[in-house]
Design a protein around this motif. Structure first.
Motif, mmCIF file in Angstrom:
data_model
loop_
_atom_site.group_PDB
_atom_site.id
_atom_site.type_symbol
_atom_site.label_atom_id
_atom_site.label_comp_id
_atom_site.label_asym_id
_atom_site.label_seq_id
_atom_site.Cartn_x
_atom_site.Cartn_y
_atom_site.Cartn_z
ATOM 1 N N ARG A 1 6.768 -1.920 7.013
ATOM 2 C CA ARG A 1 5.807 -2.236 5.834
ATOM 3 C C ARG A 1 6.448 -3.055 4.699
ATOM 4 O O ARG A 1 7.752 -3.128 4.373
ATOM 5 N N LEU A 2 5.757 -4.059 4.369
ATOM 6 C CA LEU A 2 6.088 -5.139 3.411
ATOM 7 C C LEU A 2 5.491 -5.096 2.130
ATOM 8 O O LEU A 2 6.395 -5.197 1.092
ATOM 9 N N ALA A 3 4.426 -4.273 1.970
ATOM 10 C CA ALA A 3 3.778 -4.359 0.626
ATOM 11 C C ALA A 3 2.695 -3.281 0.759
ATOM 12 O O ALA A 3 2.112 -3.096 1.809
ATOM 13 N N GLN A 4 2.401 -2.709 -0.539
ATOM 14 C CA GLN A 4 1.236 -1.686 -0.529
ATOM 15 C C GLN A 4 0.569 -1.895 -1.855
ATOM 16 O O GLN A 4 1.143 -1.913 -2.891
ATOM 17 N N MET A 5 -0.870 -1.876 -2.012
ATOM 18 C CA MET A 5 -1.529 -1.758 -3.165
ATOM 19 C C MET A 5 -2.712 -0.672 -3.042
ATOM 20 O O MET A 5 -3.532 -0.697 -1.985
ATOM 21 N N VAL A 6 -2.780 -0.008 -4.026
ATOM 22 C CA VAL A 6 -3.977 1.176 -3.964
ATOM 23 C C VAL A 6 -4.934 0.981 -5.032
ATOM 24 O O VAL A 6 -4.518 0.375 -6.456
ATOM 25 N N LEU A 7 -6.196 0.547 -4.748
ATOM 26 C CA LEU A 7 -7.298 0.085 -5.789
ATOM 27 C C LEU A 7 -7.841 1.405 -6.000
ATOM 28 O O LEU A 7 -8.351 2.284 -4.984
ATOM 29 N N ASN A 8 -8.567 1.560 -7.179
ATOM 30 C CA ASN A 8 -9.336 2.745 -7.576
ATOM 31 C C ASN A 8 -10.972 2.176 -6.951
ATOM 32 O O ASN A 8 -11.246 1.199 -6.619
ATOM 33 N N GLY A 9 -11.948 3.267 -7.252
ATOM 34 C CA GLY A 9 -13.176 2.843 -6.858
ATOM 35 C C GLY A 9 -13.806 1.725 -7.581
ATOM 36 O O GLY A 9 -14.743 1.025 -6.957
ATOM 37 N N ASP A 10 -13.374 1.339 -8.711
ATOM 38 C CA ASP A 10 -13.893 -0.056 -9.358
ATOM 39 C C ASP A 10 -12.908 -1.129 -8.971
ATOM 40 O O ASP A 10 -13.052 -2.188 -9.657
ATOM 41 N N LEU A 11 -12.192 -1.051 -8.197
ATOM 42 C CA LEU A 11 -11.169 -2.098 -7.757
ATOM 43 C C LEU A 11 -10.141 -2.616 -8.405
ATOM 44 O O LEU A 11 -9.217 -3.485 -8.439
ATOM 45 N N SER A 12 -9.844 -1.643 -9.689
ATOM 46 C CA SER A 12 -8.671 -1.871 -10.347
ATOM 47 C C SER A 12 -7.340 -1.211 -10.021
ATOM 48 O O SER A 12 -7.358 -0.448 -8.945
ATOM 49 N N VAL A 13 -6.183 -1.915 -10.045
ATOM 50 C CA VAL A 13 -5.087 -1.404 -9.231
ATOM 51 C C VAL A 13 -4.509 -0.197 -9.907
ATOM 52 O O VAL A 13 -4.197 0.024 -11.188
ATOM 53 N N GLN A 14 -4.233 0.940 -9.111
ATOM 54 C CA GLN A 14 -3.935 2.078 -9.368
ATOM 55 C C GLN A 14 -2.379 2.058 -9.125
ATOM 56 O O GLN A 14 -1.475 2.821 -9.945
ATOM 57 N N HIS A 15 -1.801 1.441 -7.969
ATOM 58 C CA HIS A 15 -0.265 1.600 -7.762
ATOM 59 C C HIS A 15 -0.056 0.552 -6.673
ATOM 60 O O HIS A 15 -0.791 0.154 -5.983
ATOM 61 N N THR A 16 1.079 0.316 -6.838
ATOM 62 C CA THR A 16 1.809 -0.823 -5.900
ATOM 63 C C THR A 16 3.020 -0.264 -5.308
ATOM 64 O O THR A 16 3.763 0.506 -5.994
ATOM 65 N N ALA A 17 3.600 -0.846 -4.162
ATOM 66 C CA ALA A 17 4.853 -0.780 -3.776
ATOM 67 C C ALA A 17 5.412 -2.113 -3.054
ATOM 68 O O ALA A 17 4.753 -2.556 -2.267
ATOM 69 N N ASP A 18 6.465 -2.302 -3.363
ATOM 70 C CA ASP A 18 6.996 -3.739 -2.762
ATOM 71 C C ASP A 18 8.244 -3.587 -2.034
ATOM 72 O O ASP A 18 9.311 -2.678 -2.198
#
Length: 312
Positions: free
Chosen positions: A269-286
């Motif tokens: 895994r290189l990166a992770q992004m979690v989007l809410n239902g409205d496509l706003s960013v909830q969480h990231t991992a680098d």
């Protein structure tokens, strides 16, 4: 004046009855191959000498006329007629007017083997005829798009988000993220074949994680190979695999209506992004690739834009 094709027709004086000629009839053109034959028809004359004089006069006018290039005229006429035909009515094999020029990659490091062309409307697309591997990827995407409900036991919220994604994502999305992990050669995809359903260990290894999977499978190793999708805890996972390992983009639609995005390279895994239902960013991992993922998130958000409009 000059008639069609560059031949000359007699003047008004020529059309008057001459001597004992009873009248004049217009010349008849007979096309044989690339040769133009002119037949002048006359009514029966009482004087063969006067008739011969009239024939000589008309032959002299014909020699002075510019030659008719049948081949060039036919070619130009065919091109004009073809351009006038709407695209949807053209027969298979007729030119579509597409320009096969190579365009600069939208993403640095894009595989050089993926030639992109512009169609007659100026839209950009991948030339799949030159890359069999891309043909296989597009075939898988097309099958998934026609049957978004092909994965069973999904939560209603996960299925709703996946249907939106399925309508808008294309093979270009996955090719772009393969380029981000410096995958310059996609020939490995040639080993993939589409299988409607087979058993595989996903998303983790181990017999306990074996489940039905649809999509690409390696002809040699029988492992997940190419684009696949499957159900995991009522969520739907669509991702790229290479010889069984995660490789490229993974998109997960969850039962909470969220979208989990991950970028992999050879199972790492290189990166992770979690989007809410409205496509706003909830969480990231680098893990070394978040910046690349963040710069291209607009491509993924575009696939879910309908969900954002519904939320608003």
């Amino acid at each position: 004046g000059r008639a069609r094709g560059g031949l000359t027709s007699p003047t008004s004086a020529d059309r008057r009855p001459v001597g004992t000629l009873k009248g004049w009839q217009e010349p008849t053109l007979i096309l044989r191959g690339a040769t133009v034959w002119t037949r002048y028809r006359f009514q029966e004359s009482r004087s063969s000498q006067e008739s011969e004089i009239q024939h000589q006069h008309l032959r002299a006018k014909h020699r002075e006329a510019p030659p008719l290039n049948i081949r060039e005229k036919s070619s130009a006429a065919s091109e004009i007629e073809l351009n006038a035909i709407p695209q949807r009515f053209r027969m298979k094999g007729q030119s579509t007017g597409a320009s096969r020029e190579k365009v600069s990659p939208a993403v640095p490091g894009r595989p050089a083997s993926l030639e992109r062309v512009r169609d007659s409307r100026g839209n950009e697309k991948i030339n799949t005829t030159a890359t069999p591997s891309v043909n296989m990827l597009e075939k898988t995407v097309d099958i998934f798009q026609k049957d978004p409900c092909g994965v069973k036991n999904l939560h209603e919220a996960a299925l709703r988000m996946y249907k939106i994604f399925c309508r808008h994502r294309t093979a270009n999305l996955y090719l772009t993220f393969l380029a981000l992990i410096e995958e310059k050669d996609t020939s490995w995809y040639d080993d993939a074949t589409y299988v409607p359903s087979f058993r595989a260990c996903a998303p983790f290894s181990g017999k306990n994680n074996e489940r039905p999977v649809s999509g690409g499978r390696s002809k040699n190793s029988q492992k997940m190979h190419g684009l696949v999708r499957y159900e995991y805890k009522q969520c739907i996972v669509e991702e790229c695999r290479k010889d069984g390992k995660q490789h490229g983009l993974r998109v997960v639609c969850t039962q909470m209506g969220e979208v989990w995005i991950r970028l992999y390279k050879n199972g790492q895994r290189l990166a992770q992004m979690v989007l809410n239902g409205d496509l706003s960013v909830q969480h990231t991992a680098d893990d070394g690739g978040l910046e690349n993922l963040r710069q291209h998130m607009h491509l993924i958000r575009a696939c879910f834009m309908e969900a954002r409009e519904v939320k608003q």
